[in-house]
Write a protein that holds these residues in place. Structure first.
Motif, PDB file in Angstrom:
ATOM      1  N   VAL A 142      -2.168 -46.615  49.235  1.00  0.00           N
ATOM      2  CA  VAL A 142      -1.241 -45.590  48.762  1.00  0.00           C
ATOM      3  C   VAL A 142      -1.934 -44.719  47.713  1.00  0.00           C
ATOM      4  N   ALA A 143      -1.675 -43.425  47.773  1.00  0.00           N
ATOM      5  CA  ALA A 143      -2.153 -42.531  46.721  1.00  0.00           C
ATOM      6  C   ALA A 143      -1.229 -42.706  45.514  1.00  0.00           C
ATOM      7  N   LEU A 144      -1.713 -43.428  44.489  1.00  0.00           N
ATOM      8  CA  LEU A 144      -0.916 -43.655  43.283  1.00  0.00           C
ATOM      9  C   LEU A 144      -0.908 -42.426  42.373  1.00  0.00           C
ATOM     10  N   ARG A 166       0.692 -52.427  35.602  1.00  0.00           N
ATOM     11  CA  ARG A 166       0.249 -53.236  36.737  1.00  0.00           C
ATOM     12  C   ARG A 166       0.955 -52.722  37.990  1.00  0.00           C
ATOM     13  N   PRO A 167       0.425 -53.045  39.166  1.00  0.00           N
ATOM     14  CA  PRO A 167       1.085 -52.615  40.399  1.00  0.00           C
ATOM     15  C   PRO A 167       2.446 -53.285  40.552  1.00  0.00           C
ATOM     16  N   GLY A 168       3.405 -52.539  41.021  1.00  0.00           N
ATOM     17  CA  GLY A 168       4.733 -53.084  41.296  1.00  0.00           C
ATOM     18  C   GLY A 168       4.774 -53.725  42.669  1.00  0.00           C
ATOM     19  N   PRO A 169       5.808 -54.518  42.950  1.00  0.00           N
ATOM     20  CA  PRO A 169       5.912 -55.207  44.237  1.00  0.00           C
ATOM     21  C   PRO A 169       6.085 -54.254  45.424  1.00  0.00           C
ATOM     22  N   GLU A 170       6.507 -53.015  45.164  1.00  0.00           N
ATOM     23  CA  GLU A 170       6.679 -52.036  46.241  1.00  0.00           C
ATOM     24  C   GLU A 170       5.381 -51.733  46.973  1.00  0.00           C
ATOM     25  N   LEU A 171       4.258 -51.985  46.324  1.00  0.00           N
ATOM     26  CA  LEU A 171       2.966 -51.724  46.962  1.00  0.00           C
ATOM     27  C   LEU A 171       2.640 -52.761  48.037  1.00  0.00           C
ATOM     28  N   GLY A 172       3.352 -53.897  48.023  1.00  0.00           N
ATOM     29  CA  GLY A 172       3.124 -54.920  49.037  1.00  0.00           C
ATOM     30  C   GLY A 172       1.795 -55.623  48.908  1.00  0.00           C
ATOM     31  N   ASP A 226       2.115 -36.564  37.904  1.00  0.00           N
ATOM     32  CA  ASP A 226       1.222 -36.624  39.061  1.00  0.00           C
ATOM     33  C   ASP A 226       0.897 -38.060  39.472  1.00  0.00           C
ATOM     34  N   VAL A 227       1.631 -39.021  38.900  1.00  0.00           N
ATOM     35  CA  VAL A 227       1.438 -40.443  39.191  1.00  0.00           C
ATOM     36  C   VAL A 227       2.706 -40.987  39.840  1.00  0.00           C
ATOM     37  N   ARG A 228       2.558 -41.839  40.849  1.00  0.00           N
ATOM     38  CA  ARG A 228       3.704 -42.506  41.478  1.00  0.00           C
ATOM     39  C   ARG A 228       4.147 -43.647  40.557  1.00  0.00           C
ATOM     40  N   ILE A 229       4.740 -43.286  39.428  1.00  0.00           N
ATOM     41  CA  ILE A 229       5.081 -44.233  38.377  1.00  0.00           C
ATOM     42  C   ILE A 229       6.079 -45.284  38.857  1.00  0.00           C
ATOM     43  N   GLU A 230       6.872 -44.942  39.863  1.00  0.00           N
ATOM     44  CA  GLU A 230       7.847 -45.900  40.398  1.00  0.00           C
ATOM     45  C   GLU A 230       7.168 -47.084  41.089  1.00  0.00           C
ATOM     46  N   LEU A 231       5.871 -46.979  41.358  1.00  0.00           N
ATOM     47  CA  LEU A 231       5.127 -48.060  41.995  1.00  0.00           C
ATOM     48  C   LEU A 231       4.387 -48.936  40.979  1.00  0.00           C
ATOM     49  N   LEU A 232       4.586 -48.645  39.703  1.00  0.00           N
ATOM     50  CA  LEU A 232       3.922 -49.390  38.641  1.00  0.00           C
ATOM     51  C   LEU A 232       4.947 -50.037  37.722  1.00  0.00           C
ATOM     52  N   ARG A 233       4.529 -51.074  37.023  1.00  0.00           N
ATOM     53  CA  ARG A 233       5.374 -51.765  36.053  1.00  0.00           C
ATOM     54  C   ARG A 233       4.617 -51.879  34.740  1.00  0.00           C
ATOM     55  N   VAL A 234       5.326 -51.755  33.643  1.00  0.00           N
ATOM     56  CA  VAL A 234       4.717 -51.929  32.335  1.00  0.00           C
ATOM     57  C   VAL A 234       4.348 -53.394  32.161  1.00  0.00           C
ATOM     58  N   SER A 235       3.154 -53.635  31.687  1.00  0.00           N
ATOM     59  CA  SER A 235       2.647 -54.977  31.414  1.00  0.00           C
ATOM     60  C   SER A 235       2.997 -55.361  29.977  1.00  0.00           C
ATOM     61  N   GLU A 236       2.903 -56.637  29.678  1.00  0.00           N
ATOM     62  CA  GLU A 236       3.106 -57.095  28.301  1.00  0.00           C
ATOM     63  C   GLU A 236       1.851 -56.886  27.442  1.00  0.00           C
ATOM     64  N   HIS A 237       0.726 -56.643  28.073  1.00  0.00           N
ATOM     65  CA  HIS A 237      -0.549 -56.488  27.367  1.00  0.00           C
ATOM     66  C   HIS A 237      -0.576 -55.185  26.565  1.00  0.00           C
ATOM     67  N   ARG A 238      -1.156 -55.235  25.372  1.00  0.00           N
ATOM     68  CA  ARG A 238      -1.389 -54.063  24.525  1.00  0.00           C
ATOM     69  C   ARG A 238      -2.771 -54.202  23.903  1.00  0.00           C
ATOM     70  N   SER A 239      -3.353 -53.070  23.540  1.00  0.00           N
ATOM     71  CA  SER A 239      -4.599 -53.067  22.780  1.00  0.00           C
ATOM     72  C   SER A 239      -4.546 -51.881  21.839  1.00  0.00           C
ATOM     73  N   VAL A 240      -5.472 -51.857  20.882  1.00  0.00           N
ATOM     74  CA  VAL A 240      -5.493 -50.773  19.911  1.00  0.00           C
ATOM     75  C   VAL A 240      -6.866 -50.116  19.912  1.00  0.00           C
ATOM     76  N   CYS A 241      -6.868 -48.816  20.058  1.00  0.00           N
ATOM     77  CA  CYS A 241      -8.088 -48.003  19.960  1.00  0.00           C
ATOM     78  C   CYS A 241      -8.139 -47.419  18.550  1.00  0.00           C
ATOM     79  N   GLU A 242      -9.287 -47.480  17.930  1.00  0.00           N
ATOM     80  CA  GLU A 242      -9.416 -46.957  16.569  1.00  0.00           C
ATOM     81  C   GLU A 242      -9.094 -45.476  16.479  1.00  0.00           C
ATOM     82  N   TRP A 243      -9.216 -44.743  17.580  1.00  0.00           N
ATOM     83  CA  TRP A 243      -8.988 -43.296  17.575  1.00  0.00           C
ATOM     84  C   TRP A 243      -7.606 -42.940  18.099  1.00  0.00           C
ATOM     85  N   LYS A 244      -7.230 -43.538  19.231  1.00  0.00           N
ATOM     86  CA  LYS A 244      -6.021 -43.103  19.935  1.00  0.00           C
ATOM     87  C   LYS A 244      -4.773 -43.908  19.597  1.00  0.00           C
TER      88      LYS A 244
END
Length: 165
Positions: free
Chosen positions: A37-39, A88-94, A63-81
């Motif tokens: 799938v073109a995500l 992560r991929p959602g179950p709709e992707l099969g 421009d992203v098929r956001i409905e095919l993705l799920r927010v993960s519990e993982h986080r990180s911190v960038c010193e700049w951003k």
């Protein structure tokens, strides 16, 4: 530097990129595919350029098929951003369950507001990422998310021995 007729340098050295990182628009055609799938499909990406790193392409959420993705519990911190949210991929992707394949900055630090809500994808965790039809190569090391294309020269952060760069 040589140019390739599109005002883009035929060769870009990642050692000429700034620190702190800079954001620039990139009108090239970017496609991210996963599980057939073109995500994502965009000509409105932003590249983040940082010394020794291949560019990270941030794709507008529209421009992203956001409905095919799920927010993960993982986080990180960038010193700049700031704090990154992972996707992560959602179950709709099969597809079988997969690790986080993308990240975003929902509330980036000052100076990085243009990438708010845009998604960046790990090239080595999806089926394929392309820029103007060229399949990109993932930045070495597994942690960083830069995309290596033919116009780039390194060495790139993430190769063995580059931890202290």
């Amino acid at each position: 530097m040589e140019t390739n007729g599109t005002d883009r340098a035929a060769t870009e050295s990642v050692w000429e990129y700034p620190r702190p990182p800079r954001i620039e628009p990139d009108p090239r055609h970017v496609v991210v595919r996963h599980a057939g799938v073109a995500l994502a499909d965009s000509r409105r990406c932003l590249r983040v350029l940082e010394t020794s790193h291949p560019p990270v392409f941030y794709i507008p959420r529209a421009d992203v098929r956001i409905e095919l993705l799920r927010v993960s519990e993982h986080r990180s911190v960038c010193e700049w951003k700031g704090t990154a949210t992972y996707w992560r991929p959602g179950p709709e992707l099969g597809a079988p369950p997969a690790p986080d394949i993308a990240w975003s900055y929902e509330a980036p630090r000052p100076g990085y507001a243009p990438i708010t809500g845009h998604l960046a994808f790990h090239a080595d965790r999806v089926e394929a990422c392309t820029v103007d039809g060229e399949r990109v190569r993932a930045q070495p090391g597994g942690f960083y998310g830069g995309w290596i294309t033919d116009e780039l020269t390194g060495p790139f952060k993430g190769v063995p021995g580059s931890l202290g760069w």
